[in-house]
Write a protein that holds these residues in place. Structure first.
Motif, mmCIF file in Angstrom:
data_model
loop_
_atom_site.group_PDB
_atom_site.id
_atom_site.type_symbol
_atom_site.label_atom_id
_atom_site.label_comp_id
_atom_site.label_asym_id
_atom_site.label_seq_id
_atom_site.Cartn_x
_atom_site.Cartn_y
_atom_site.Cartn_z
ATOM 1 N N UNK A 1 16.010 -23.673 20.366
ATOM 2 C CA UNK A 1 15.655 -22.549 19.744
ATOM 3 C C UNK A 1 15.379 -23.092 18.006
ATOM 4 N N UNK A 2 14.906 -24.384 17.682
ATOM 5 C CA UNK A 2 14.788 -24.351 16.210
ATOM 6 C C UNK A 2 14.626 -23.147 15.615
ATOM 7 N N UNK A 3 15.154 -23.016 14.085
ATOM 8 C CA UNK A 3 15.377 -21.844 13.070
ATOM 9 C C UNK A 3 13.891 -22.684 12.496
ATOM 10 N N UNK A 4 12.792 -21.786 11.940
ATOM 11 C CA UNK A 4 11.675 -22.139 11.024
ATOM 12 C C UNK A 4 11.701 -21.397 10.035
ATOM 13 N N UNK A 5 12.160 -22.306 9.292
ATOM 14 C CA UNK A 5 12.379 -21.105 7.834
ATOM 15 C C UNK A 5 11.149 -20.039 7.335
ATOM 16 N N UNK A 6 11.726 -19.341 6.196
ATOM 17 C CA UNK A 6 11.000 -17.720 6.599
ATOM 18 C C UNK A 6 9.834 -18.616 5.852
ATOM 19 N N UNK A 7 10.282 -18.959 4.566
ATOM 20 C CA UNK A 7 9.541 -19.673 3.748
ATOM 21 C C UNK A 7 8.654 -20.643 4.286
ATOM 22 N N UNK A 8 8.457 -21.016 4.951
ATOM 23 C CA UNK A 8 7.873 -21.743 6.429
ATOM 24 C C UNK A 8 6.138 -21.504 6.673
ATOM 25 N N UNK A 9 6.869 -19.817 7.203
ATOM 26 C CA UNK A 9 5.960 -18.831 7.855
ATOM 27 C C UNK A 9 5.207 -18.165 6.645
ATOM 28 N N UNK A 10 6.386 -17.874 5.397
ATOM 29 C CA UNK A 10 5.097 -17.477 4.436
ATOM 30 C C UNK A 10 4.108 -18.687 3.722
ATOM 31 N N UNK A 11 4.174 -19.391 4.184
ATOM 32 C CA UNK A 11 3.219 -20.661 3.581
ATOM 33 C C UNK A 11 2.225 -20.439 4.525
ATOM 34 N N UNK A 12 2.363 -21.137 6.063
ATOM 35 C CA UNK A 12 1.478 -21.081 6.537
ATOM 36 C C UNK A 12 -0.169 -19.520 6.823
ATOM 37 N N UNK A 13 1.027 -18.612 7.255
ATOM 38 C CA UNK A 13 0.491 -16.847 6.651
ATOM 39 C C UNK A 13 -0.654 -16.881 5.273
ATOM 40 N N UNK A 14 0.146 -17.612 4.221
ATOM 41 C CA UNK A 14 -0.597 -17.603 3.465
ATOM 42 C C UNK A 14 -2.138 -18.713 2.934
ATOM 43 N N UNK A 15 -1.638 -19.736 3.920
ATOM 44 C CA UNK A 15 -3.235 -20.968 3.670
ATOM 45 C C UNK A 15 -4.120 -20.218 5.346
ATOM 46 N N UNK A 16 -3.858 -19.345 5.960
ATOM 47 C CA UNK A 16 -4.247 -18.762 7.633
ATOM 48 C C UNK A 16 -5.377 -18.015 6.364
ATOM 49 N N UNK A 17 -4.427 -16.379 5.729
ATOM 50 C CA UNK A 17 -5.075 -15.974 4.742
ATOM 51 C C UNK A 17 -6.603 -16.426 3.969
ATOM 52 N N UNK A 18 -6.090 -16.995 3.444
ATOM 53 C CA UNK A 18 -6.816 -18.172 2.044
ATOM 54 C C UNK A 18 -8.157 -18.541 3.144
ATOM 55 N N UNK A 19 -7.790 -19.380 4.062
ATOM 56 C CA UNK A 19 -8.987 -19.341 4.603
ATOM 57 C C UNK A 19 -9.837 -18.327 5.382
ATOM 58 N N UNK A 20 -9.567 -17.563 5.147
ATOM 59 C CA UNK A 20 -10.243 -15.725 6.497
ATOM 60 C C UNK A 20 -10.687 -15.136 4.267
ATOM 61 N N UNK A 21 -10.118 -15.227 3.190
ATOM 62 C CA UNK A 21 -10.944 -14.901 1.667
ATOM 63 C C UNK A 21 -11.719 -15.852 1.551
ATOM 64 N N UNK A 22 -11.987 -17.249 1.659
ATOM 65 C CA UNK A 22 -12.842 -18.086 1.298
ATOM 66 C C UNK A 22 -14.414 -17.697 2.142
ATOM 67 N N UNK A 23 -13.713 -17.760 3.948
ATOM 68 C CA UNK A 23 -14.815 -16.701 4.042
ATOM 69 C C UNK A 23 -15.916 -15.152 4.090
ATOM 70 N N UNK A 24 -14.586 -14.893 3.630
ATOM 71 C CA UNK A 24 -14.923 -13.049 2.761
ATOM 72 C C UNK A 24 -15.629 -13.554 1.865
ATOM 73 N N UNK A 25 -15.179 -14.353 0.696
ATOM 74 C CA UNK A 25 -16.144 -14.514 -0.640
ATOM 75 C C UNK A 25 -17.209 -15.048 -0.333
ATOM 76 N N UNK A 26 -17.551 -16.420 0.821
ATOM 77 C CA UNK A 26 -18.989 -16.580 1.161
ATOM 78 C C UNK A 26 -19.880 -15.719 1.727
#
Length: 87
Positions: free
Chosen positions: A38-63
């Motif tokens: 098992x490769x440990x994924x740093x918490x920072x990478x997980x948070x950044x990935x989630x932020x990116x996903x949410x930014x996409x969703x945010x843009x969709x809602x704003x549009x």
């Protein structure tokens, strides 16, 4: 027009959910590489990935001018950014 807009938004949300599911599958595969080690994924990478996903969703809602949903997503992004700053 509003019915059409709602249909488009529903399809976008459904597609985003598919992307989210695939993301989690890909994440699991990434974590179990090299013959089961098992490769440990740093918490920072997980948070950044989630932020990116949410930014996409945010843009969709704003549009689509769904500002209440956009505000909820923005709050989640802000909380994740604060958590990232604390690391």
């Amino acid at each position: 027009m509003e019915k059409l807009a709602n249909l488009v938004v529903e399809k976008l949300i459904a597609k985003q959910q598919e992307y989210d599911e695939q993301f989690h599958i890909d994440l699991q595969e990434t974590m179990t590489k090299d013959g089961g080690f098992i490769r440990q994924v740093p918490e920072e990478e997980l948070i950044l990935a989630e932020i990116a996903r949410l930014m996409t969703l945010l843009s969709s809602y704003e549009d689509k001018e769904q500002y209440e949903k956009a505000a909820i997503i923005k709050n989640k992004i802000d909380k994740l950014k604060n958590k990232l700053d604390e690391l």
